[in-house]
Design an enzyme around this catalytic site. Structure first.
Site, short mmCIF file in Angstrom:
data_model
loop_
_atom_site.label_atom_id
_atom_site.label_comp_id
_atom_site.label_asym_id
_atom_site.label_seq_id
_atom_site.Cartn_x
_atom_site.Cartn_y
_atom_site.Cartn_z
CD GLU A 1 -4.43 -2.88 0.56
OE1 GLU A 1 -5.10 -3.95 0.99
OE2 GLU A 1 -4.14 -2.37 1.47
CG HIS B 1 -1.94 1.05 1.14
ND1 HIS B 1 -3.19 1.09 1.70
CD2 HIS B 1 -1.91 2.31 0.70
CE1 HIS B 1 -3.99 2.03 1.73
NE2 HIS B 1 -3.16 2.92 1.18
CG HIS C 1 -7.83 -2.13 8.97
ND1 HIS C 1 -7.09 -1.27 8.29
CD2 HIS C 1 -7.90 -1.61 10.19
CE1 HIS C 1 -6.65 -0.24 9.10
NE2 HIS C 1 -6.97 -0.49 10.29
#
Length: 237
Positions: free
Chosen positions: A70, A43, A190
């Protein structure tokens, strides 16, 4: 089984804290795949405080499983993804100063924008996923964007599970059922951890993939990286 994609951002965080190339992000990606992980997630953020754009390019030919990038689809990010052509791109509505992802897309308010961006990625054969909160309306809105999958934002589940509120998984189960009805693939991520992953997985029909970074790398400090990856794989069966 549900696939495990290991987010290696925290490896880059440790490297950047000291400078140099230790630990080596590319080598860790190779090792994690050898240990059995089904994919690598990164990410990159605009300030490059952990994974850098250079890392993203360096990993292109190293990730032989699934490569998931991401990020917030700002122009620089879009251009990078179109050049690298990863297996999957996951769109996350990060603000520039966010410490970590803290909200999903409003797929209704951002419909036109998401449709335009996703069309570019799909033209290049890149699977698209949208980071969303566990709300039926957001799942239904994701269909109109043309996305292939949604990634359910699981922080609230993790917080409530740690408090003993196991019913907190219900909104996620309901969203998974609706996503299945609409033909959307389902990812999640997450704050998923060794403590909660099995319960979550068992309550998510047709969960395709989980992306786990912070908890997995933290657990690996005690257990070792190979052992930790293997424990996740066992719990995801």
């Amino acid at each position: 089984m549900t696939k495990l994609s290991v987010n290696i951002n925290k490896i880059a965080t440790i490297r950047n804290a000291r400078g140099g190339n230790t630990p080596n992000v590319v080598q860790v990606a190779k090792d994690v795949q050898l240990f059995g992980a089904h994919g690598i997630t990164i990410h990159p953020r605009p300030d490059e405080r952990h994974i850098t754009y250079k890392d993203a390019y360096d990993l292109k030919d190293v990730v032989t499983t699934e490569y998931n990038i991401e990020g917030n689809p700002i122009p620089k990010f879009v251009d990078m993804v179109l050049e690298i052509k990863p297996t999957q791109v996951t769109l996350v509505p990060d603000s520039v100063d966010a410490i970590t992802s803290n909200a999903g897309w409003d797929t209704l308010k951002n419909l036109d924008f998401l449709k335009e961006v996703i069309a570019k990625f799909k033209e290049s054969g890149i699977r698209t996923s949208i980071f969303v909160d566990p709300q039926i309306a957001m799942i239904e809105g994701a269909v109109a964007t043309g996305a292939d999958r949604i990634e359910l934002y699981t922080e609230e589940f993790a917080v409530q599970y740690a408090l003993g509120n196991f019913k907190a998984v219900k909104p996620y189960t309901d969203c998974a059922i609706r996503a299945n009805e609409l033909g959307l693939g389902i990812n999640a991520g997450h704050d998923l951890s060794l403590e909660n992953i099995q319960f979550f997985n068992q309550n998510m029909p047709n969960l395709a993939e989980v992306s786990i970074g912070h908890a997995l790398i933290s657990e690996a400090l005690y257990l070792g990286l190979e052992t930790t990856v293997n424990r996740y794989l066992e719990l995801l069966k």
